[in-house]
Design a protein around this motif. Sequence first.
Motif, PDB file in Angstrom:
ATOM      1  N   TYR A  37       8.501 -52.569   4.339  1.00  0.00           N
ATOM      2  CA  TYR A  37       8.982 -53.923   4.052  1.00  0.00           C
ATOM      3  C   TYR A  37       8.072 -54.964   4.686  1.00  0.00           C
ATOM      4  O   TYR A  37       7.637 -55.909   4.036  1.00  0.00           O
ATOM      5  CB  TYR A  37      10.407 -54.039   4.593  1.00  0.00           C
TER       6      TYR A  37
ATOM      7  N   LEU B 198      24.872 -63.813   9.232  1.00  0.00           N
ATOM      8  CA  LEU B 198      24.954 -62.764   8.206  1.00  0.00           C
ATOM      9  C   LEU B 198      23.905 -61.687   8.441  1.00  0.00           C
ATOM     10  O   LEU B 198      24.152 -60.499   8.281  1.00  0.00           O
ATOM     11  CB  LEU B 198      24.747 -63.361   6.812  1.00  0.00           C
ATOM     12  N   ALA B 202      24.659 -57.722   9.296  1.00  0.00           N
ATOM     13  CA  ALA B 202      24.085 -56.602   8.551  1.00  0.00           C
ATOM     14  C   ALA B 202      23.346 -55.653   9.494  1.00  0.00           C
ATOM     15  O   ALA B 202      23.511 -54.435   9.437  1.00  0.00           O
ATOM     16  CB  ALA B 202      23.147 -57.116   7.472  1.00  0.00           C
ATOM     17  N   ARG B 211      16.582 -53.525   4.450  1.00  0.00           N
ATOM     18  CA  ARG B 211      17.813 -53.590   3.671  1.00  0.00           C
ATOM     19  C   ARG B 211      18.533 -54.921   3.919  1.00  0.00           C
ATOM     20  O   ARG B 211      19.072 -55.528   2.998  1.00  0.00           O
ATOM     21  CB  ARG B 211      18.713 -52.413   4.060  1.00  0.00           C
ATOM     22  N   GLY B 213      17.149 -57.754   4.660  1.00  0.00           N
ATOM     23  CA  GLY B 213      16.417 -58.800   3.943  1.00  0.00           C
ATOM     24  C   GLY B 213      16.691 -58.764   2.442  1.00  0.00           C
ATOM     25  O   GLY B 213      16.937 -59.804   1.831  1.00  0.00           O
ATOM     26  N   LEU B 214      16.686 -57.575   1.869  1.00  0.00           N
ATOM     27  CA  LEU B 214      16.771 -57.471   0.415  1.00  0.00           C
ATOM     28  C   LEU B 214      18.213 -57.507  -0.086  1.00  0.00           C
ATOM     29  O   LEU B 214      18.515 -58.186  -1.060  1.00  0.00           O
ATOM     30  CB  LEU B 214      16.087 -56.186  -0.067  1.00  0.00           C
ATOM     31  N   VAL B 215      19.097 -56.763   0.588  1.00  0.00           N
ATOM     32  CA  VAL B 215      20.460 -56.621   0.058  1.00  0.00           C
ATOM     33  C   VAL B 215      21.349 -57.774   0.509  1.00  0.00           C
ATOM     34  O   VAL B 215      22.192 -58.245  -0.249  1.00  0.00           O
ATOM     35  CB  VAL B 215      21.067 -55.265   0.491  1.00  0.00           C
ATOM     36  N   ILE B 216      21.177 -58.235   1.731  1.00  0.00           N
ATOM     37  CA  ILE B 216      22.074 -59.288   2.222  1.00  0.00           C
ATOM     38  C   ILE B 216      21.428 -60.670   2.060  1.00  0.00           C
ATOM     39  O   ILE B 216      21.932 -61.529   1.350  1.00  0.00           O
ATOM     40  CB  ILE B 216      22.456 -59.043   3.700  1.00  0.00           C
ATOM     41  N   ARG B 219      20.035 -61.543  -1.547  1.00  0.00           N
ATOM     42  CA  ARG B 219      21.116 -61.628  -2.529  1.00  0.00           C
ATOM     43  C   ARG B 219      21.978 -62.858  -2.282  1.00  0.00           C
ATOM     44  O   ARG B 219      22.458 -63.496  -3.213  1.00  0.00           O
ATOM     45  CB  ARG B 219      21.966 -60.363  -2.498  1.00  0.00           C
ATOM     46  N   THR B 220      22.181 -63.196  -1.029  1.00  0.00           N
ATOM     47  CA  THR B 220      22.978 -64.382  -0.734  1.00  0.00           C
ATOM     48  C   THR B 220      22.256 -65.646  -1.203  1.00  0.00           C
ATOM     49  O   THR B 220      22.871 -66.583  -1.687  1.00  0.00           O
ATOM     50  CB  THR B 220      23.263 -64.465   0.781  1.00  0.00           C
TER      51      THR B 220
ATOM     52  N   THR C 126      31.981 -62.887   9.723  1.00  0.00           N
ATOM     53  CA  THR C 126      30.740 -62.860   8.947  1.00  0.00           C
ATOM     54  C   THR C 126      30.872 -61.991   7.708  1.00  0.00           C
ATOM     55  O   THR C 126      30.095 -61.058   7.522  1.00  0.00           O
ATOM     56  CB  THR C 126      29.576 -62.314   9.783  1.00  0.00           C
ATOM     57  N   PHE C 128      30.160 -60.827   4.029  1.00  0.00           N
ATOM     58  CA  PHE C 128      29.015 -61.086   3.157  1.00  0.00           C
ATOM     59  C   PHE C 128      29.516 -61.834   1.925  1.00  0.00           C
ATOM     60  O   PHE C 128      30.335 -61.315   1.167  1.00  0.00           O
ATOM     61  CB  PHE C 128      28.340 -59.779   2.751  1.00  0.00           C
ATOM     62  N   PRO C 129      29.038 -63.048   1.704  1.00  0.00           N
ATOM     63  CA  PRO C 129      29.635 -63.894   0.670  1.00  0.00           C
ATOM     64  C   PRO C 129      29.396 -63.403  -0.754  1.00  0.00           C
ATOM     65  O   PRO C 129      30.126 -63.785  -1.656  1.00  0.00           O
ATOM     66  CB  PRO C 129      28.969 -65.261   0.895  1.00  0.00           C
ATOM     67  N   THR C 130      28.386 -62.566  -0.946  1.00  0.00           N
ATOM     68  CA  THR C 130      28.135 -62.106  -2.317  1.00  0.00           C
ATOM     69  C   THR C 130      28.996 -60.901  -2.666  1.00  0.00           C
ATOM     70  O   THR C 130      28.947 -60.420  -3.789  1.00  0.00           O
ATOM     71  CB  THR C 130      26.666 -61.702  -2.492  1.00  0.00           C
ATOM     72  N   MET C 131      29.744 -60.387  -1.688  1.00  0.00           N
ATOM     73  CA  MET C 131      30.457 -59.138  -1.940  1.00  0.00           C
ATOM     74  C   MET C 131      31.967 -59.355  -1.967  1.00  0.00           C
ATOM     75  O   MET C 131      32.487 -60.273  -1.340  1.00  0.00           O
ATOM     76  CB  MET C 131      30.139 -58.129  -0.838  1.00  0.00           C
TER      77      MET C 131
END
Lengths: 335, 314, 284
Positions: A37, B198, B202, B211, B213-216, B219-220, C126, C128-131
Amino acid sequence: MTVNAETRSDAGAPGDAASPGIEGQHLQGGGLADRVYDVVIKGFALCVPLLLLLLVLAITEAAWPALRQFGFGFLTSSDWDPNNQKFGAAPAIYGTIVSSIIALVIATPLAVGVAIYIAEFAPLWLRRPVAFLIDLLAAIPSVVYGLWAIFVLVPLMRTAVMPFLRDTLHLGATPLFSGPAYGPSMLSAGLILAIMVLPYISSVSREVLLAVPRSQREAALALGATRWEAIQGAVLPFAKSGIIGGIILGLGRALGETMAVTMVIGNRHEISASLFSPGYTIASLIANEFSEASGDLHLSALMAVGFILFVITLIVNGIARWLVWQTGGGRRVRA
Amino acid sequence: MKMSEAIAGMPTPPAGAPMRPSVRQREAAARTSRTLVRRRIVNNIMVALLTLSAVIATLPLLFILFHLAKSGLSSLSIDFFIKDPKSVGESGGGMANAIIGTLIVVSVGCAIGLPIGVGAGLFVSEQKHTRLATVVRFLADVLNGLPSIVMGIFAWQFLVRPVGHFSAIAGGIALAAMLVPMVTRTTEEMVALVPHALREAALALGYSRARTGLVIVLRTAMGGIVTGALVAVARIAGETAPLLFTALGNQFRSFSLSKPIAALPLQIFQYAVSPYEDWHAQAWAGALVLIAMVLTISIVARVATTSHGDGGSD
Amino acid sequence: MATAAVTEVSAARGRSSTTLRVDRGGAFDAPTRERIVVQRLSAYFGTKCAVKDVSMHVLDNRVTAIIGPSGCGKSTFLRCLNRMHETVGGATATGSVLLDGHDIFGAKVNPAAIRKHVGMVFQKPTPFPTMSIRDNVAAGLAVMSPRPSRGDVDAIVERALRRAALWDEVKDRLHMPATGISGGQQQRLCIARALATDPEVLLLDEPTASLDPISTQAVEELVYELRREVAVVIVTHNMQQAARVSDSTAFFMLGEMVEFAATAQLFTAPADPRTEAYITGRFG
């Protein structure tokens, strides 16, 4: 530090615990994803400086033969004669600067005026729609401006605006507004540029004005100032360098604007005092002659004027960014 | 307003002040009440001028849209979307080749520019304290301010000149070069809006930084990034100058990335500066289609931002 | 000890009391052992020392509270226990933290793996707002190995929500956005999320600081109950809270651990005059 014995475990051996212990190997390994990454996003980030580097390289390389041949004289000569392999950029540089100045002279008061209107005076329900309409100006493609200018603006200039300025207002006595009204001209180019850079100056100014603390204007109003006085005395000084930054950003846009200018400026290698006469800008020169360039030196001369444009806009943008960053305190101001 | 004016009219000390107003103070008071009228007039004039400037500034947009609708609609027909250009003198024909070409070139630009821009933006935001991040952020701003014609020269020098012919891929790369700095800055701003808490939440779940960086985080921030990217795509879709040096244009329908390709803005330009009436009409129709595309994207983006901003609880 | 303070949450909300009845027996007497042993831990931000030379331990199936005035290093200390401390730029730590005997600062140790065993809940909720609510609870499962199957996930989510005393409140809207529930529910959702992966230790960093009294009570109930299954470390600036929920308490001041004792003893007969000054309200 006092550690009381009672908090010590009464059953020391892990085996007695209610839940099983963690095995050491479960805590190790992994981390590969993070390394990948890091490398990948760093690689993407490096693309940005790399892109600028390649730009510099490409444009310098392409311009090199002409720059070497003509040297400093390239900037000052107004000879542009592809048949005799003579090239001088002075008319294009002159046209670029003059058309941009016209644009700024027309656009700045309007753009800053709209920005103040939206930020300070407009009724709340009107703010969003007006800001939206102004911002939409920035979304219109350059070529569409050019098309509109060719068929609507230029005829209007030729039949109405230019005669009005020259004869009705008797400005024809000054060199700026003398000579025949062809239509395609420095003035037309400046006008279309003014419309095009207006949204940039306006949106930066608006954001900067909105960033001025509320207390700043309230203090002035509380002292008995009228609303305009509050803006003039308390808000504008605060926002000044940001607005100037916005104007310079607009200048950057005007300097490099290509298509619309190409379509209305008349494309003639000539330095003329009159704004009614056709001219050239750097960008329109390149766009216009690129496809019919006769030979390598001609191409290279076009790239050399491009190089000059590149350097000018780089400097102008650097200054503008610096000014806007200062006012916004690092807060992003859209442009 | 009334209150503040009343105060302005009373520079002398209030009743019961220990000292009588001095001559100078009385003069000042008189002057103030005389100037008060003038100050109010100035204020009203300025408000009128500012309102007028708002009206004038919105006029060009309305004029342009009006003329586009007037001249564009009359030459717009089904043929315009499904037929290729006819040669000069023959009436009819369309710009199907240019519409397809624009879609291809813009797609190439997006395919290259969007991932790089989003990745670079993610880096600038995630590692914002590093020197590289500061440099990238500044350079992205500088690149954003460069004339698009410069991107064209760059792509021409490296991708057209060495191979000896113009190509769709070179056009796409020139547009990608414009897209990258715009998307980098948008992504960075949007990612910066994601609360740090957030990220921590995570990471505390055992997420790797990747993960997280990409998923949370990504995506947010995605709603805002998509909006910003749409605005950027709308802008490159209308670009002409970089394509002059790269895609060149083509009177025929082409799907090949390695051959010259038509594009709507290019075709509008070529038709607009031509001497033929038929072509002028086609140019207006093309401009109407182009602006419909661009404005639709812009407005969708704008509306998406608005609802996003009002609806999101964080 | 804290029995009197812990009342029935559901009664406070005016609902049936069957689901949330708190059973005081059991957990307290369960066998225990040292889950985490901290040896001479110091933590720094750049050159500034935030935690100085702290040694203590965390017992399994017990609640350990950390109290102290703001800025005393208690949160920093907590964040060292799952290596969250180092996620802040320039932050470092020395000494060792042994989790079941394994040094979490060991060269080959992956901090992400530590955090799977040592869950954490923060001061502010906290989600996760997208979930959705369900996906939030299941978020940690995505990084478990082996990854639970889809069917298992639903069961795990339900169990975690039940453990966090939230199931009855959200079971009909599991697919709604997690940001749509109240602050107190969000915080319990975060606890459920942390519990879903079955961590051995749960770290709570002032979990009730941003909550209203009723939500606070619900979370306290929960903390008291959680000791049946995990070791809990709770940082709080609320002494009464520490007294209510914990078995042992550490008092921090200016980055140092002043005293560490059984909660009852620390609050009734502190050994250090500074502790006494703090708990009697003379400073802080």
